[in-house]
Design an enzyme around this catalytic site. Structure first.
Site, short mmCIF file in Angstrom:
data_model
loop_
_atom_site.label_atom_id
_atom_site.label_comp_id
_atom_site.label_asym_id
_atom_site.label_seq_id
_atom_site.Cartn_x
_atom_site.Cartn_y
_atom_site.Cartn_z
N PRO A 177 4.54 15.74 35.95
CA PRO A 177 5.85 15.27 36.41
C PRO A 177 6.75 16.44 36.78
O PRO A 177 6.77 17.47 36.10
CB PRO A 177 6.40 14.51 35.19
CG PRO A 177 5.19 14.07 34.45
CD PRO A 177 4.17 15.16 34.65
N CYS A 178 7.50 16.27 37.86
CA CYS A 178 8.21 17.41 38.45
C CYS A 178 9.66 17.53 38.01
O CYS A 178 10.34 18.49 38.36
CB CYS A 178 8.17 17.30 39.98
SG CYS A 178 9.05 15.85 40.62
N GLN A 179 10.18 16.56 37.21
CA GLN A 179 11.62 16.56 36.92
C GLN A 179 12.09 17.87 36.29
O GLN A 179 13.20 18.34 36.56
CB GLN A 179 11.97 15.40 35.99
CG GLN A 179 11.81 14.03 36.62
CD GLN A 179 10.42 13.46 36.38
OE1 GLN A 179 9.45 14.19 36.19
NE2 GLN A 179 10.32 12.14 36.41
#
Length: 417
Positions: free
Chosen positions: A116-118
């Site tokens: 996940p890139c958050q």
């Protein structure tokens, strides 16, 4: 045929591109339960197509049969190849055991996927009081490396946001540098490129880091991915979809209009004229939002200007923040060659993705957003319950890799395999 594992698989945008290029999935590992159902349904559809039973898929989309009844018609090994796990230290043993059973002595040729890139994204860091420093998602690449150590694939493909290049840990050290060093310790040469989807046949401005690792000591092995000269406008995404207003449309199959263009076929979004689509259903909006939407579209149509939030009449301003995110209301301009970046925040509101037709006066539907991500029209986005969910679909689509970009990466990798 090279096989692969897909880690942090999401709704399968990256995987769909690799399947198109001829790779064979062993397993998809994903923690989000709704996305796992999406993956199962997609794999089921592909199996039905291979066995000339597409009509069963149509029955399911028409809700003539339930999801359970639909899955009963699919071999268990297809559905069980989707592993609903959070990739964590506690779960690694169970995940490896399941994968080993599926491999049955075969090797893993390739691992794809990105955490996940958050935690790395510039927007995520701007919104978080600690700039995402210390967020556990920063370190998921360490678990990714555990798969490299165990399965020793010839290559891996790691996708993430450009913000990864500037993200730092609590000691001020670069996550990207530490990541590359770890992958090298696992025995891989590592190279990366910044790829923007708009340069590869996608009508969307979406820049991402694509890291490719090759087992052994190599240099200059990154495959050449030919740039595509784009002669199309964003209008192609909308032109054959039924005209609907806010609150209108359908979750189920809806016939499209006659399409005389080429882009939707070239991008493999559409297979044939009048092909029906699902999830072309628009949000309802407040009177205030609808008035703002009209202002935004008129400003673009008349002056080709983007609205700054501070320019709105005071009676239409409900947000106190007047210094940042001033472009929070934005039309997806049909007369440009690419749209703004599709993001998962569209699951919360559609203000950043306003439809360009002022008469429809609404935000984009899940199907329109899916087309900007080059998902084919026959791709269905599931929910946990089995009942259609616009919000869940938006989230899955916003987090995905554009399918066409994934396919071009996969083809380029095959050419140097």
């Amino acid at each position: 045929m090279s096989n692969y594992l897909d880690l942090f698989a999401g709704a399968g945008g990256l995987s769909e591109g690799f399947i198109r290029a001829g790779y064979k999935p062993i397993a998809h590992i994903e923690m989000d339960k709704a996305a796992c159902f999406t993956l199962k349904t997609r794999l089921a559809y592909k199996w039905l197509c291979e066995n000339s039973h597409e009509e069963v898929y149509v029955q399911y989309l028409n809700k003539s049969i339930t999801r359970d009844e639909f899955y009963e018609m699919i071999p268990k090994k297809i559905l069980e190849s989707v592993l609903n796990y959070e990739i964590s230290k506690d779960n690694l043993g169970d995940i490896f055991k399941r994968i080993d059973q599926m491999l049955d002595g075969k090797n893993v040729d390739l691992i794809i996927g990105g955490p996940p890139c958050q935690a790395y994204s510039l927007i995520g860091r701007a919104r978080d009081k600690n700039s995402m420093v210390g967020d556990s998602r920063n370190y998921l690449y360490i678990l990714y490396a555990e798969f490299l150590k165990k399965y020793r694939p010839k290559y891996f493909v790691f996708e993430n946001v450009v913000g990864l290049l500037s993200a730092k840990d609590q000691d001020g050290e670069s996550h990207f540098n530490k990541m590359c060093l770890l992958f090298k310790k696992c025995g891989y040469s590592v190279e990366y490129r910044r790829l923007n989807a708009k340069n590869y046949g996608i009508l969307q401005n979406r820049e991402r880091i694509i890291i490719i690792g090759k087992l052994g000591d190599y240099q200059d092995f990154y495959p050449t991915i030919p740039v595509t000269n784009n002669h199309y406008f964003v209008e192609e995404v909308f032109c054959d979809l039924p005209i609907i207003r806010a609150g209108g449309g359908s979750y189920g199959l809806l016939p499209t209009l006659h399409y005389s263009g080429r882009y939707l076929y070239e991008a493999k979004i559409k297979k044939y004229d009048l092909e029906p689509v699902t999830l072309h259903c628009a949000r309802s909006h407040s009177k205030q939002d609808l008035e703002i939407y009209r202002i935004v579209v008129q400003l673009w149509n008349n002056e080709r200007k983007r609205l700054s939030y501070v320019e709105l009449p005071e009676r239409l301003r409900s947000q106190k923040n007047m210094t940042s995110f001033l472009d929070r209301f934005k039309v997806v301009a049909s007369d440009l060659t690419y749209s703004q970046t599709v993001v998962a925040h569209i699951s919360k509101d559609g203000h950043y993705f306003i439809h360009p037709d002022i008469n429809q006066n609404r935000s984009l539907t899940p199907r329109e957003v899916a087309r900007l991500q080059t998902f084919p029209d026959d791709y269905y986005f599931e929910s946990i319950s089995g009942k259609p969910s616009r919000t869940t679909a938006y989230k899955q689509i916003g987090n995905a890799v554009p399918v066409l970009l994934a396919e071009k990466i996969a083809i380029a990798l095959l050419e140097v395999w």
